[in-house]
Design a protein around this motif. Structure first.
Motif, PDB file in Angstrom:
ATOM      1  N   THR A  20       0.828  -1.206   0.000  1.00  0.00           N
ATOM      2  CA  THR A  20       0.000   0.000   0.000  1.00  0.00           C
ATOM      3  C   THR A  20       0.863   1.257   0.000  1.00  0.00           C
ATOM      4  O   THR A  20       0.575   2.212  -0.719  1.00  0.00           O
ATOM      5  CB  THR A  20      -0.960   0.007   1.202  1.00  0.00           C
ATOM      6  N   SER A  22       3.892   1.470  -1.188  1.00  0.00           N
ATOM      7  CA  SER A  22       4.474   1.514  -2.531  1.00  0.00           C
ATOM      8  C   SER A  22       3.478   2.058  -3.550  1.00  0.00           C
ATOM      9  O   SER A  22       3.821   2.902  -4.383  1.00  0.00           O
ATOM     10  CB  SER A  22       4.925   0.112  -2.941  1.00  0.00           C
ATOM     11  N   ARG A  23       2.255   1.589  -3.454  1.00  0.00           N
ATOM     12  CA  ARG A  23       1.213   2.078  -4.373  1.00  0.00           C
ATOM     13  C   ARG A  23       0.942   3.567  -4.157  1.00  0.00           C
ATOM     14  O   ARG A  23       0.730   4.311  -5.116  1.00  0.00           O
ATOM     15  CB  ARG A  23      -0.067   1.281  -4.193  1.00  0.00           C
ATOM     16  N   ASN A  26       3.662   5.572  -5.762  1.00  0.00           N
ATOM     17  CA  ASN A  26       3.595   5.533  -7.224  1.00  0.00           C
ATOM     18  C   ASN A  26       2.259   6.042  -7.769  1.00  0.00           C
ATOM     19  O   ASN A  26       1.968   5.881  -8.951  1.00  0.00           O
ATOM     20  CB  ASN A  26       3.866   4.110  -7.714  1.00  0.00           C
ATOM     21  N   ASN A  27       1.451   6.658  -6.890  1.00  0.00           N
ATOM     22  CA  ASN A  27       0.145   7.228  -7.265  1.00  0.00           C
ATOM     23  C   ASN A  27      -0.766   6.231  -7.972  1.00  0.00           C
ATOM     24  O   ASN A  27      -1.434   6.560  -8.955  1.00  0.00           O
ATOM     25  CB  ASN A  27       0.333   8.486  -8.116  1.00  0.00           C
ATOM     26  N   ASN A  28      -0.816   5.013  -7.453  1.00  0.00           N
ATOM     27  CA  ASN A  28      -1.690   3.987  -7.985  1.00  0.00           C
ATOM     28  C   ASN A  28      -3.133   4.318  -7.619  1.00  0.00           C
ATOM     29  O   ASN A  28      -3.425   4.758  -6.502  1.00  0.00           O
ATOM     30  CB  ASN A  28      -1.292   2.619  -7.408  1.00  0.00           C
ATOM     31  N   SER A  29      -4.046   4.093  -8.540  1.00  0.00           N
ATOM     32  CA  SER A  29      -5.456   4.447  -8.318  1.00  0.00           C
ATOM     33  C   SER A  29      -6.146   3.518  -7.311  1.00  0.00           C
ATOM     34  O   SER A  29      -7.253   3.824  -6.862  1.00  0.00           O
ATOM     35  CB  SER A  29      -6.209   4.422  -9.645  1.00  0.00           C
ATOM     36  N   TRP A  30      -5.532   2.413  -6.945  1.00  0.00           N
ATOM     37  CA  TRP A  30      -6.151   1.484  -6.002  1.00  0.00           C
ATOM     38  C   TRP A  30      -6.093   1.973  -4.561  1.00  0.00           C
ATOM     39  O   TRP A  30      -6.753   1.426  -3.686  1.00  0.00           O
ATOM     40  CB  TRP A  30      -5.488   0.124  -6.083  1.00  0.00           C
ATOM     41  N   VAL A  31      -5.306   3.005  -4.295  1.00  0.00           N
ATOM     42  CA  VAL A  31      -5.157   3.520  -2.934  1.00  0.00           C
ATOM     43  C   VAL A  31      -6.156   4.658  -2.733  1.00  0.00           C
ATOM     44  O   VAL A  31      -6.236   5.581  -3.540  1.00  0.00           O
ATOM     45  CB  VAL A  31      -3.718   4.032  -2.705  1.00  0.00           C
ATOM     46  N   ARG A  36      -3.682   7.500   1.029  1.00  0.00           N
ATOM     47  CA  ARG A  36      -2.603   8.194   0.316  1.00  0.00           C
ATOM     48  C   ARG A  36      -2.154   9.420   1.114  1.00  0.00           C
ATOM     49  O   ARG A  36      -0.965   9.676   1.274  1.00  0.00           O
ATOM     50  CB  ARG A  36      -3.068   8.607  -1.074  1.00  0.00           C
TER      51      ARG A  36
END
Length: 82
Positions: A20, A22-23, A26-31, A36
């Motif tokens: 989480t 890491s996401r 990396n601005n992952n949309s799953w978070v 965030r």
């Protein structure tokens, strides 16, 4: 000597998994925005920055440029560095 923060330290501070964090980095949309924000607050507070050496091993890209010079005593090389 001051210990550098790791992603594991951020996980302990925020209570979320390494994946989480890491996401979130990396601005992952799953978070979610809430998680965030929590991760980024901890990163800002403790001045965490990702280890570029570790990132380059995973991505296999170091973004490093090498210059090979056959003779550094050459006046041509010396003037180029001034």
């Amino acid at each position: 000597m001051k210990k550098t923060m790791t992603i594991k330290d951020i996980t302990e501070l925020t209570g979320v998994s390494i994946a989480t964090v890491s996401r979130a980095l990396n601005n992952n949309s799953w978070v979610s925005d809430k998680i965030r924000q929590k991760v980024h607050q901890a990163i800002d507070k403790y001045q965490f920055s990702p280890n570029q050496m570790a990132r380059s091993m995973i991505s296999r890209k170091s973004m490093t440029l090498a210059v090979i010079v056959s003779d550094i005593t050459s006046p041509l090389f010396f003037h180029a560095c001034e």
